[in-house]
Motif scaffolding. Structure first.
Motif, short mmCIF file in Angstrom:
data_model
loop_
_atom_site.label_atom_id
_atom_site.label_comp_id
_atom_site.label_asym_id
_atom_site.label_seq_id
_atom_site.Cartn_x
_atom_site.Cartn_y
_atom_site.Cartn_z
N UNK A 150 39.35 48.30 27.86
CA UNK A 150 39.28 46.85 27.75
C UNK A 150 39.90 46.18 28.98
N UNK A 151 41.10 46.63 29.37
CA UNK A 151 41.77 46.00 30.50
C UNK A 151 41.01 46.25 31.81
N UNK A 152 40.49 47.47 31.98
CA UNK A 152 39.75 47.78 33.20
C UNK A 152 38.46 46.95 33.27
N UNK A 153 37.73 46.88 32.17
CA UNK A 153 36.50 46.08 32.16
C UNK A 153 36.78 44.61 32.40
N UNK A 154 37.84 44.09 31.79
CA UNK A 154 38.20 42.68 31.96
C UNK A 154 38.59 42.39 33.41
N UNK A 155 39.33 43.31 34.03
CA UNK A 155 39.75 43.13 35.41
C UNK A 155 38.55 43.15 36.35
N UNK A 156 37.66 44.13 36.19
CA UNK A 156 36.49 44.23 37.06
C UNK A 156 35.54 43.06 36.84
N UNK A 157 35.43 42.60 35.60
CA UNK A 157 34.58 41.45 35.28
C UNK A 157 35.04 40.23 36.07
N UNK A 158 36.33 39.95 36.07
CA UNK A 158 36.85 38.78 36.77
C UNK A 158 36.83 38.97 38.28
N UNK A 159 36.98 40.21 38.76
CA UNK A 159 36.84 40.46 40.20
C UNK A 159 35.41 40.16 40.65
N UNK A 160 34.43 40.53 39.83
CA UNK A 160 33.03 40.28 40.18
C UNK A 160 32.78 38.78 40.34
N UNK A 161 33.23 37.99 39.40
CA UNK A 161 32.95 36.56 39.47
C UNK A 161 33.83 35.87 40.51
N UNK A 162 35.00 36.41 40.77
CA UNK A 162 35.80 35.87 41.87
C UNK A 162 35.05 36.06 43.19
N UNK A 163 34.41 37.22 43.35
CA UNK A 163 33.61 37.46 44.55
C UNK A 163 32.41 36.53 44.64
N UNK A 164 31.79 36.24 43.48
CA UNK A 164 30.66 35.29 43.49
C UNK A 164 31.13 33.88 43.83
N UNK A 165 32.30 33.49 43.36
CA UNK A 165 32.83 32.17 43.69
C UNK A 165 33.16 32.06 45.17
N UNK A 166 33.55 33.21 45.77
CA UNK A 166 33.89 33.20 47.20
C UNK A 166 32.69 32.87 48.08
N UNK A 167 31.47 33.04 47.54
CA UNK A 167 30.28 32.75 48.33
C UNK A 167 30.08 31.25 48.55
N UNK A 168 30.78 30.43 47.80
CA UNK A 168 30.68 28.97 47.95
C UNK A 168 32.06 28.36 47.73
N UNK A 169 32.94 28.57 48.68
CA UNK A 169 34.31 28.10 48.52
C UNK A 169 34.41 26.58 48.52
N UNK A 170 33.42 25.91 49.11
CA UNK A 170 33.46 24.44 49.15
C UNK A 170 32.81 23.82 47.90
N UNK A 171 32.34 24.65 46.99
CA UNK A 171 31.71 24.13 45.80
C UNK A 171 32.70 23.85 44.68
N UNK A 172 34.00 23.90 44.97
CA UNK A 172 35.03 23.68 43.97
C UNK A 172 36.07 22.69 44.50
N UNK A 173 36.63 21.91 43.60
CA UNK A 173 37.82 21.13 43.95
C UNK A 173 39.02 22.04 43.85
N UNK A 174 39.94 21.93 44.78
CA UNK A 174 41.09 22.82 44.81
C UNK A 174 42.34 22.06 44.38
#
Length: 313
Positions: free
Chosen positions: A54-78
């Motif tokens: 569970x912990x490994x899947x949850x960690x990798x799941x969030x790493x995947x979407x963190x990488x997808x968010x990195x493709x558009x760093x200006x698409x978010x308010x910080x």
């Protein structure tokens, strides 16, 4: 009666029955790639391994979407001030907040791409938590039985007939209705020139117990019709044979059918011996069961007790 030609060792089967491990079998002639039986494997996994999955899947799941968010760093308010961490880990924690629907509001998706990725993550996150909840519920709600079997079985004469006996106990001491025991001997036999593994059922003096709450001594008379009769001349069971025990009943509180099982190998048999008495009452008249002597047997010839060390389970 059932016959099997599987080349499985007796030791492996006994270990599986006693310790709830999986039987090691190498299938031949099956497709190389087939869908894994994930649900069954997760139900059989230990709690430690399941937590790791569970912990490994949850960690990798969030790493995947963190990488997808990195493709558009200006698409978010910080947030201001920004979390003291590299940009990837900022998006990693934002991913956790998103999939957990916490909604702190310190980072908001603005672009179309960012909103699409967030929507996909929330959808997959709901499915993930639903599956985890289902697995957890299935494991907690699975009916279990705390049925204890004696580590040894004895063979002693009862009314002039050699009788195989072993003990079972309901450690919860609640009511198990319509408890039924099934005992079979498993071994290799030669049938018309072919070597086969065969189950032979053993007839019991009493194969049912209407209310199983304390202990139960299960008995099989070794008469001329018994598959064990051939063992009497040498007073020794041949190697490779096992006695398989399955006990089932209905739990009074849950209404579920529960099962217990055990296996006896030739080295677990004690000839011309008898179990010591373990039932009694204390000074207040309350029934007692001495589990410390549950495996203790007494040699009928010498009258000396024999104590078997109980393996940890």
């Amino acid at each position: 009666m059932s016959d099997e030609n599987a080349p499985t060792s007796m030791t492996s089967l006994s270990r599986m029955i006693k310790s709830d491990t999986q039987l090691l079998v190498r299938p031949l002639g099956t497709p190389r790639f087939r869908a894994p039986d994930m649900y069954h494997q997760l139900l059989r996994a230990s709690w430690l391994r399941l937590t790791f999955y569970f912990l490994t899947t949850f960690f990798l799941f969030n790493c995947l979407f963190a990488g997808l968010f990195m493709l558009d760093t200006h698409g978010f308010t910080h947030p201001d001030p920004v979390i003291d961490a590299p940009r990837f880990w900022q998006f990693f924690f934002f991913s956790i907040e998103t999939v957990a629907t916490v909604g702190y509001g310190n980072m908001v998706p603005l672009s179309l791409y960012a909103n699409i990725v967030v929507a996909v993550e929330i959808s997959l996150g709901i499915l993930f938590f639903a599956l985890v909840t289902g697995i957890m519920f299935a494991r907690f709600s699975r009916p279990t039985a705390r049925i204890l079997f004696s580590k040894v079985a004895v063979i002693e004469p009862v009314e002039g007939v050699p009788t195989l006996m072993f003990r079972a106990a309901n450690q919860r001491h609640n009511l198990i209705f319509q408890a039924a025991a099934s005992v079979s001997v498993l071994g290799d036999e030669t049938v018309e020139g072919s070597r086969m593994r065969r189950f032979r059922d053993l007839a019991l003096v009493r194969d049912a117990n209407p209310i199983f709450t304390l202990t139960w001594t299960i008995m099989h008379p070794i008469d001329e019709d018994s598959p064990l009769h051939q063992w009497l001349d040498s007073r020794e069971a041949p190697e490779g044979f096992e006695i398989i025990v399955v006990l089932s009943g209905v739990d009074e509180r849950t209404g579920h059918t529960i099962h217990g099982r055990w296996a006896y190998t030739p080295r677990d048999l004690r000839w011309n011996a008898r179990f010591v008495d373990i039932l009694g009452k204390d000074e207040h008249g309350v029934r007692t069961v001495d589990y410390g002597r549950f495996d203790e047997v007494r040699d009928l010839a010498e009258g000396k007790p024999q104590v078997e060390a109980r393996a940890r389970t």
